[in-house]
Write a protein that holds these residues in place. Sequence first.
Motif, PDB file in Angstrom:
ATOM      1  N   ASN A 145      23.001 -30.096   2.352  1.00 48.29           N
ATOM      2  CA  ASN A 145      22.447 -30.705   3.553  1.00 48.29           C
ATOM      3  C   ASN A 145      23.426 -30.653   4.727  1.00 48.29           C
ATOM      4  N   PHE A 186      22.503 -27.692   6.708  1.00 53.54           N
ATOM      5  CA  PHE A 186      21.333 -27.950   7.566  1.00 53.54           C
ATOM      6  C   PHE A 186      21.733 -28.824   8.759  1.00 53.54           C
ATOM      7  N   ASP A 187      22.560 -29.852   8.512  1.00 49.93           N
ATOM      8  CA  ASP A 187      23.030 -30.710   9.605  1.00 49.93           C
ATOM      9  C   ASP A 187      23.704 -29.859  10.690  1.00 49.93           C
ATOM     10  N   LEU A 228      21.244 -27.655  12.672  1.00 47.78           N
ATOM     11  CA  LEU A 228      20.388 -28.400  13.598  1.00 47.78           C
ATOM     12  C   LEU A 228      21.197 -29.009  14.735  1.00 47.78           C
ATOM     13  N   THR A 287      18.350 -21.464  15.882  1.00 51.28           N
ATOM     14  CA  THR A 287      16.923 -21.177  15.798  1.00 51.28           C
ATOM     15  C   THR A 287      16.622 -20.383  14.527  1.00 51.28           C
ATOM     16  N   ARG A 288      15.366 -19.976  14.374  1.00 49.33           N
ATOM     17  CA  ARG A 288      15.022 -19.188  13.189  1.00 49.33           C
ATOM     18  C   ARG A 288      15.546 -17.764  13.284  1.00 49.33           C
ATOM     19  N   LYS A 289      16.190 -17.414  14.386  1.00 48.19           N
ATOM     20  CA  LYS A 289      16.817 -16.094  14.482  1.00 48.19           C
ATOM     21  C   LYS A 289      18.316 -16.143  14.196  1.00 48.19           C
ATOM     22  N   PHE A 293      20.862 -20.208  -0.412  1.00 47.75           N
ATOM     23  CA  PHE A 293      19.716 -21.106  -0.554  1.00 47.75           C
ATOM     24  C   PHE A 293      19.410 -21.791   0.778  1.00 47.75           C
ATOM     25  N   ALA A 299      17.536 -19.342   2.666  1.00 51.79           N
ATOM     26  CA  ALA A 299      16.169 -19.203   2.141  1.00 51.79           C
ATOM     27  C   ALA A 299      15.259 -20.316   2.653  1.00 51.79           C
ATOM     28  N   CYS A 300      15.829 -21.495   2.889  1.00 56.57           N
ATOM     29  CA  CYS A 300      15.026 -22.680   3.227  1.00 56.57           C
ATOM     30  C   CYS A 300      15.054 -23.059   4.700  1.00 56.57           C
ATOM     31  N   TYR A 301      16.094 -22.687   5.436  1.00 55.24           N
ATOM     32  CA  TYR A 301      16.188 -23.157   6.822  1.00 55.24           C
ATOM     33  C   TYR A 301      15.042 -22.570   7.636  1.00 55.24           C
ATOM     34  N   GLN A 302      14.225 -23.432   8.174  1.00 50.27           N
ATOM     35  CA  GLN A 302      13.056 -23.023   8.942  1.00 50.27           C
ATOM     36  C   GLN A 302      12.213 -21.996   8.161  1.00 50.27           C
ATOM     37  N   ARG A 303      12.164 -22.202   6.859  1.00 45.42           N
ATOM     38  CA  ARG A 303      11.422 -21.356   5.909  1.00 45.42           C
ATOM     39  C   ARG A 303      11.972 -19.942   5.779  1.00 45.42           C
ATOM     40  N   GLY A 304      13.257 -19.776   6.069  1.00 44.46           N
ATOM     41  CA  GLY A 304      13.885 -18.494   5.762  1.00 44.46           C
ATOM     42  C   GLY A 304      14.525 -17.789   6.934  1.00 44.46           C
TER      43      GLY A 304
END
Lengths: 367, 367
Positions: free
Chosen positions: A83, A86-87, A90, A95-97, A114, A117-122
Amino acid sequence: MRESVLELKVDLGDRSYPILIGQGLLGSQDLTPYVAGNQVMVVSNETVAPLYLEAAKACFPGKQVDTVVLPDGEKYKDWQTLNRIFDALLERRHTRKTTLVALGGGVVGDMTGFAAACYQRGVPFIQIPTTLLSQVDSSVGGKTGINHPLGKNMIGAFHQPEAVLIDTATLQTLPPREVSAGLAEVIKYGLIRDEPFLSWLEGAITDLVGLQPEALAEAIHRSCACKAEVVALDEREGGLRAILNLGHTFGHAIETFAGYGNWLHGEAVGTGMLMAADLSVRLGLIAPADAERAGVLIGRARLPEKAPAGMTPEDFLTLMAVDKKNVDGNLRLVLLRALGDALVTSDVKSDSLQATLEAFCGASTSR
Amino acid sequence: MRESVLELKVDLGDRSYPILIGQGLLGSQDLTPYVAGNQVMVVSNETVAPLYLEAAKACFPGKQVDTVVLPDGEKYKDWQTLNRIFDALLERRHTRKTTLVALGGGVVGDMTGFAAACYQRGVPFIQIPTTLLSQVDSSVGGKTGINHPLGKNMIGAFHQPEAVLIDTATLQTLPPREVSAGLAEVIKYGLIRDEPFLSWLEGAITDLVGLQPEALAEAIHRSCACKAEVVALDEREGGLRAILNLGHTFGHAIETFAGYGNWLHGEAVGTGMLMAADLSVRLGLIAPADAERAGVLIGRARLPEKAPAGMTPEDFLTLMAVDKKNVDGNLRLVLLRALGDALVTSDVKSDSLQATLEAFCGASTSR
């Protein structure tokens, strides 16, 4: 001194990617061709960051490069530590790019992959493995994930990197115990698929333990080529890829029993491979001399050859029952039908299994 | 009374799956054809489980059916709650051949789908949505995930279900406020892609608010067909699929400001769509009468028409900057160029945006 770059392609159709291997690549190799957007997040740990973080950042000239440094160790391969990636993403408004970069060993690689794979759905990611184990194993194949208190790697995803950069110079700072752990996976490739490589290793093992650079480069290249070949043939672990788990079912039980991080993954796999070889003898698949040959090589790689002190056959059976290689409650194991030829089988006689477990339990551990 | 089953196919090549729609399907429809192994884990919440858990279990005759019941609410769409699914799977020794089943609304569906995407690196799952919103939106398309304190749905995966079962009888127990929230997404399909459906909704909105079964079935069917069509054309949200986010950028900002769960997702989207329509007028894309027509329909669906009390234009701008629909820092919005025709654009004049934000802020909320 910058040497030439050896490039190996992992062939997965539109998810194909290169593995770049060489001495001194960190800091000199431009990795921006593998970055689609303007943002890069380099994830490392407290041990590796002081040594290589600045050099890694220099691989991305002209990009917004942010960093996050995690605590070091398998015991941090959990949601709380994940996490923090992710912190950071964000907080820095990635961004997702964005592109994630894993700089470190298998734990950093698995968690960063991983997170990607998960951040903003990949989002895409790049692997820069700095341990022998991660260079020859976890950086190739797209397996990512974290541990759960009830089992290793139980939460994860298949997510292929854009590229893998292996700088063999990073191995010069690796503790001897981690070199041995990496050699366990190197030996594995010889055992499961490549007898000539196994013979080569028997001649080179002293050089490898002594970190001789040319021997290391050759071992890494042949190991990655072997894994890349297997992964290309079976990306989602439908069949063949399972042979890469030689020693892992026993090994995961050892790691769980010992507590994550107390035995290195490669150490547990080393002992696990000896257990698989022993069981293969008991089931009449290979000769006792074959198992002995494997045992000598594992020993010369300075890997433990017995289960942890205090671990019982019952501990193994209990811990293996939640192993993810189980299918519908049956124990499936990777065994050997020759040196250089592995098979996956559910046809394991329980008295033979019990005999193997007893043979490896009850002794004091070499760790 | 068991009625006929309406089947709709979401066409995604080897990930295609059916949506089964009908009155009274729960408990009578055999779902075992969509289960590969012997284990099923039904995930529900404290509100839905007492009503439908037994009926859902009856859809899997002959299987090992385990259950896990989560607390109810968007505020529980987090890692801690997700982890309870993993705990249950590991405690009950579910293998990688297990099938997860989501029984509940969008939160249960998103979390169960994400758990399925991650458990042992991916297992299959089935959706049984029991709210109007989840029936017409989140159960179709494969988006799964959880929230992060810094943003909604920031952690997740694309993972398609094996099948979706929609029992329209479950809507009879739905609170009126959730019916309205679901209608926001129904209206969305008319606004973005289907003007005849929008006209039909203007005639049927009173019946829909009153839970008239035939009207509901028709609205669900046309909504799912519209979403399935868009998802099939653009599974990974490369382009067209973005139009499904009409109202969502504004809506996510509202949800984050209000605190997860205080505004329902559909309520925030309802207001967000009105903001998008208002901005479309200011940018000269649609006539004021078009926005007015949308406003009347949203109002008749009993949805809020203003931002939450105390929310300012600055709050919107701050919160929208971390929205995942941003690309490299530019604000991309879904707007309307006609009723029934949406576009995605980054060409948004900031003074027009400011005017729209001011028009929807500062009033007391209808919530």
